[in-house]
Design a protein around this motif. Sequence first.
Motif, PDB file in Angstrom:
ATOM      1  N   ARG A 141       0.819  -1.212   0.000  1.00  0.00           N
ATOM      2  CA  ARG A 141       0.000   0.000   0.000  1.00  0.00           C
ATOM      3  C   ARG A 141       0.858   1.269   0.000  1.00  0.00           C
ATOM      4  O   ARG A 141       0.501   2.277   0.618  1.00  0.00           O
ATOM      5  N   HIS A 167      -5.735   5.653  -4.208  1.00  0.00           N
ATOM      6  CA  HIS A 167      -6.785   5.484  -3.206  1.00  0.00           C
ATOM      7  C   HIS A 167      -7.934   6.440  -3.456  1.00  0.00           C
ATOM      8  O   HIS A 167      -7.743   7.539  -3.993  1.00  0.00           O
ATOM      9  N   ASP A 171     -12.951   7.416   1.282  1.00  0.00           N
ATOM     10  CA  ASP A 171     -12.946   6.398   2.330  1.00  0.00           C
ATOM     11  C   ASP A 171     -11.621   5.667   2.461  1.00  0.00           C
ATOM     12  O   ASP A 171     -11.515   4.724   3.248  1.00  0.00           O
ATOM     13  N   GLY A 172     -10.609   6.093   1.706  1.00  0.00           N
ATOM     14  CA  GLY A 172      -9.311   5.436   1.775  1.00  0.00           C
ATOM     15  C   GLY A 172      -9.244   4.122   1.044  1.00  0.00           C
ATOM     16  O   GLY A 172      -8.208   3.446   1.069  1.00  0.00           O
ATOM     17  N   ARG A 173     -10.335   3.737   0.384  1.00  0.00           N
ATOM     18  CA  ARG A 173     -10.371   2.445  -0.307  1.00  0.00           C
ATOM     19  C   ARG A 173      -9.351   2.419  -1.443  1.00  0.00           C
ATOM     20  O   ARG A 173      -9.185   3.382  -2.174  1.00  0.00           O
ATOM     21  N   THR A 308      -6.248  -6.284   2.612  1.00  0.00           N
ATOM     22  CA  THR A 308      -7.094  -5.368   3.352  1.00  0.00           C
ATOM     23  C   THR A 308      -7.738  -6.107   4.500  1.00  0.00           C
ATOM     24  O   THR A 308      -7.519  -7.287   4.727  1.00  0.00           O
ATOM     25  N   SER A 325      -8.006   0.707   7.713  1.00  0.00           N
ATOM     26  CA  SER A 325      -6.629   1.051   7.368  1.00  0.00           C
ATOM     27  C   SER A 325      -5.712  -0.011   7.953  1.00  0.00           C
ATOM     28  O   SER A 325      -6.094  -0.743   8.885  1.00  0.00           O
ATOM     29  N   ARG A 327      -3.218   0.250  10.007  1.00  0.00           N
ATOM     30  CA  ARG A 327      -2.997   0.463  11.438  1.00  0.00           C
ATOM     31  C   ARG A 327      -4.224   0.068  12.258  1.00  0.00           C
ATOM     32  O   ARG A 327      -4.117  -0.568  13.312  1.00  0.00           O
ATOM     33  N   HIS A 328      -5.410   0.412  11.779  1.00  0.00           N
ATOM     34  CA  HIS A 328      -6.616   0.071  12.530  1.00  0.00           C
ATOM     35  C   HIS A 328      -6.861  -1.441  12.517  1.00  0.00           C
ATOM     36  O   HIS A 328      -7.387  -1.996  13.487  1.00  0.00           O
ATOM     37  N   GLU A 364      -4.702   7.277  17.247  1.00  0.00           N
ATOM     38  CA  GLU A 364      -5.331   6.293  16.359  1.00  0.00           C
ATOM     39  C   GLU A 364      -6.608   5.729  16.988  1.00  0.00           C
ATOM     40  O   GLU A 364      -7.623   5.541  16.304  1.00  0.00           O
TER      41      GLU A 364
END
Length: 419
Positions: A141, A167, A171-173, A308, A325, A327-328, A364
């Motif tokens: 990514r 991206h 929504d960052g998709r 993902t 994401s 990190r999440h 975060e």
Amino acid sequence: MKRIPIDARLLPAVREAALSGARAPAPPRPLIGESWNRALRHGVNPDTGRPGPLISAEEVEHRRHTSRLGELLPQLREGLTEAVDAVRHLIVVTDADGRLLWREGSSGVRRSADRLGFLVGASWTEDLVGTNGIGLALVERRPVQVHSAEHFVRTHHSWTCAAAPLHDPRDGRLLGVLNVSGPVPAFNPATLALVTAVAKVSEGELRARHWESVDRLRTVAAPMLARIGGRALAVDRDGWTAAVTGMAPVGRVILPRDAQPGRAWLPSLGPCSLEPLPDGWLVRVDGEDGPGEAPPSRVELDLRPARTGTVTVSGEAGRWSHALSPRHAELLYVLARHPEGRTAAELAADLFGDPTRTVTVRAEMSRMRRTLAGVLRHRPYRFAEGLEIRLLVPDDPAGLLPASTAPVILAARRGVTTA
């Protein structure tokens, strides 16, 4: 762009040693070595690869017409064609599945690509053709360059690739990958910087178009909200707020995946009713004495996809899903493994190997709790009481969040459970 840190003449010997387990004259770049290991686990043939079948021309056209990348094609061409050697380089745009949707270059370089199966409709993911610019950008990514024998498949060694993910700013998709490939003698270390810059500018164009559509929705919705009592807001189909009344502004709300008019429980607002607007929704938030809905009862964290992860929340009011994401995804994995909760220091150690990095963790978690209000608690950080948590991970532990370098994920890939 930093130059490739290994003498290119050593790369074939480095690759051969990595494949055979022999002592290498120099180590590969870490992201290349990790990619080679993944390709071996996928069973990719290091001499020929194992390319899958092409999708049909009709399917290619369908994907082109349904992808937002089609809007950007003129800008992508303009940003690259004058800067790269069009005679010796190929410009490619793929979708998020690694399928080549657009390919431009001279007839000579296209013929060379044809012999490798680098064709419109082909999938160029890491699990099919090993280490390459497109597949590695999909996993990592981030922008990457793969040079000569850094490619896993031997027949690709005469090529060099620079690729950057694209991206959706709403929504960052992940939408796909922008890639420039060419013969090794034409290698230019500035190509990656150029591809990265063009990708960022293109994402900025999508962002500008999105806010133009939000402004149009605001024009329609603002007079309606002025006549409504109580709390309400107008959002576009992705949940971005255009106008609000009776409550503090909200940047974005997470809507059900298949939003329908009627009652719904939204994670950041609680029980609401949805009414359709042109390209959006009118969201009426229940008052304290409103009819209400039962809170969510189940959370499913799906980390099986290679590139993902998603979280799905369900209850009596329905279900909604949210793409995570990287990190999440790491944070929710840790919380799913520790139902009793984790402190900020413990999460910092899990993610960074450094318990003092609590500021980053708290930031975060604050972002994630805005999305997952009613699902996450703090002091310590944990899932809300009474929720059924279901964690879905790859059958092969080595495939868990392959781009992650968090100590807790690295340990899980080795089959080690951390305390």
